[in-house]
Write an enzyme that holds these catalytic residues in place. Structure first.
Site, PDB file in Angstrom:
ATOM      1  N   LYS A 126      -1.867 -12.764 -54.260  1.00 56.81           N
ATOM      2  CA  LYS A 126      -1.842 -11.935 -52.827  1.00 56.81           C
ATOM      3  C   LYS A 126      -0.450 -12.070 -52.081  1.00 56.81           C
ATOM      4  CE  LYS A 126      -4.542 -15.757 -50.490  1.00 56.81           C
ATOM      5  NZ  LYS A 126      -4.920 -16.487 -51.716  1.00 56.81           N
ATOM      6  N   THR A 127       0.215 -13.275 -52.215  1.00 57.93           N
ATOM      7  CA  THR A 127       1.708 -13.118 -51.442  1.00 57.93           C
ATOM      8  C   THR A 127       2.520 -12.431 -52.443  1.00 57.93           C
ATOM      9  OG1 THR A 127       1.313 -15.374 -50.827  1.00 57.93           O
ATOM     10  CG2 THR A 127       3.773 -14.713 -51.068  1.00 57.93           C
ATOM     11  N   GLU A 170      -1.422 -10.240 -45.650  1.00 57.84           N
ATOM     12  CA  GLU A 170      -1.996 -11.170 -46.663  1.00 57.84           C
ATOM     13  C   GLU A 170      -3.273 -11.634 -46.046  1.00 57.84           C
ATOM     14  OE1 GLU A 170      -1.063 -15.344 -48.900  1.00 57.84           O
ATOM     15  OE2 GLU A 170       0.545 -13.984 -48.511  1.00 57.84           O
TER      16      GLU A 170
END
Length: 469
Positions: A126-127, A170
């Protein structure tokens, strides 16, 4: 740490004057920065001074070093980081005054209100995906606001206020706080068992992501290759959401093929669209980029324009970040702290070393397990992942918020690595690791430090030890 229950977002304009307890943390400072740029009065405190604290002061925040009840003055809303204990004097004073006290995720939801919110969720990736999307949109002139879990190499920031309508965030599932977000568009890169110290069992993790999907307003982007992500498609469609899938699987809306190493990066084809080249390595990054492409399509960004934007992405801090080179050995650092993440980064490292050094190049993994509970849950899986390296050095557990557990240490993981004994080392003395690694590495090798703890500090020390040998 208790799992967070969903709440209706409060608009940032309704927060009044905001005080952050733990303002120097990566997530908290980012939201504080955005509020300051919107003209909101911000104060805060942190246990110690830092460059981030100084930067917030320069933007107009009143920041105290140390915590005291007297800091809660002329405040309407108090934001609390997950590291703050109930005994904190500022938290106690805020409750005594009857102020609004909210967690970081609720503050993030507040700054997203009124924007086209895009939330990137998933156990892994996700980052990087949110960072890719942010950088590419910036290059396309969309100037999004963003709040991601790592610093962008291009800006040096993990959050900032943009002039555009899009807000990229995020979405953190670790404590369930992503259930406070209500994005228009969301991505779920994958769903696997993790954070079992909070969730209890894998099913609760899957249930959490299902509840997150129910909070999406219009479009859900899912990885067709990942069973945990793909299973969210049917109920989402039943709710009337638009669902877009991506991956190498047949039937994916954005189907990826021909993934090949390309120097330090990776090249791949999106069927019906064209070729994409990235400056970051690994199959997993090809998939992350395709997730970002799916979002760009929903935003109306042309493929060719967004592809050029993706080419400008050079990474995020601690995501296969180059730390230096000496004696013909390149050293990289990764935040990987789950077995799947270790495996993805080690495969990427093998692609890179093969491109530059050929069959003689080796990968040396330096891994610091994070949390005693995670080490206990996944010791076997960590060992299997580390076998993808040619040599493995395992540090002791970085306990973070947890107390030690009997029988749970780095030795537990080292003992599970199915490599010859001479190629696996358990290194409980962190200070001895740079010399140990320098003694094992040879020209053409890659050293990859991995973990969510202070293992990141070892990269420059390893480079120095290599240079001195």
């Amino acid at each position: 740490m208790s799992l967070v229950k969903p709440v209706a977002p409060v608009a940032a304009g309704e927060l009044g004057r905001v005080h952050f307890i733990g303002i120097g943390g990566a997530g908290m400072s980012g939201i504080a920065r955005i509020l300051l740029k919107r003209g909101v009065k911000v104060s805060g405190s942190d246990a110690r001074g830092s460059a981030m604290v100084n930067e917030l002061r320069e933007l107009g925040a009143l920041v105290h070093v140390g915590h005291a009840a007297s800091h809660i003055k002329n405040v309407d809303t108090v934001v609390v980081s997950t590291a703050i204990r109930d005994s904190n004097p500022e938290l106690g004073e805020a409750l005594r005054q009857g102020l609004r006290v909210i967690p970081r995720a609720a503050a993030l939801a507040a700054v997203m209100v009124g924007r086209s919110g895009i939330a990137i969720a998933g156990t892994h990736g996700k980052t990087t995906t949110s960072s890719m999307l942010t950088v590419a949109l910036q290059k396309c002139g969309r100037d999004p606001s963003y709040c991601v879990g790592g610093q962008l190499v291009t800006t040096g920031l993990g959050a900032d206020e943009g002039a555009g309508e899009v807000f990229v965030a995020e979405a953190d599932e670790s404590d369930g706080s992503f259930l406070m977000l209500a994005p228009e568009i969301a991505v779920v890169t994958n769903v696997e068992a993790d954070h079992l110290d909070n969730y209890g069992d894998p099913q609760a993790v899957y249930d959490g992501f299902a509840r997150f999907a129910e909070r999406v307003g219009s479009t859900l982007v899912l990885c067709a290759d990942d069973p945990g992500s793909a299973v969210l498609a049917a109920p989402a469609r039943a709710r009337g959401l638009r669902v877009r899938t991506y991956g190498e699987s047949e039937g994916a809306d954005l189907r990826v093929s021909g993934i090949e190493p390309d120097g330090f990066g990776v090249a791949f084809h999106v069927e019906g669209k064209g070729e994409v080249r990235l400056s970051v390595p690994g199959r997993h990054n090809a998939l992350n980029a395709t997730a970002a492409l799916a979002v760009a399509e929903e935003l109306g960004v042309p493929f060719d324009e967004f592809r050029d934007g993706l080419a400008a992405f050079t990474g995020a801090k601690r995501r296969f970040e180059a730390k230096g080179e000496a004696a013909g050995v390149a050293v990289f650092d990764s935040y990987a702290h789950h077995p799947t993440e270790l495996a993805a980064d080690l495969r990427a490292a093998r692609d890179v070393v093969a491109s530059f050094s050929g069959p003689s190049g080796r990968v040396i993994a330096v891994f610091q397990p994070h949390l005693y509970s995670r080490t206990r849950f996944f010791a076997d899986e960590f060992g299997a992942a580390l076998a993808l390296a040619d040599e493995a050095v395992v540090l002791d557990v970085y306990g973070a918020r947890e107390d030690p557990e009997p029988g749970v240490s780095g030795a537990l993981v080292a003992g599970k690595v199915p490599l010859p004994a001479e190629r696996v080392a358990y290194a409980p003395e962190r200070g001895a690791v740079p010399a140990l690694v320098a003694g094992r590495a040879r020209p053409g090798d890659i050293v990859l430090t991995m973990g969510a703890g202070d293992v990141t500090e070892l990269g420059p020390l390893i480079v120095a030890a290599l240079a001195a040998r």
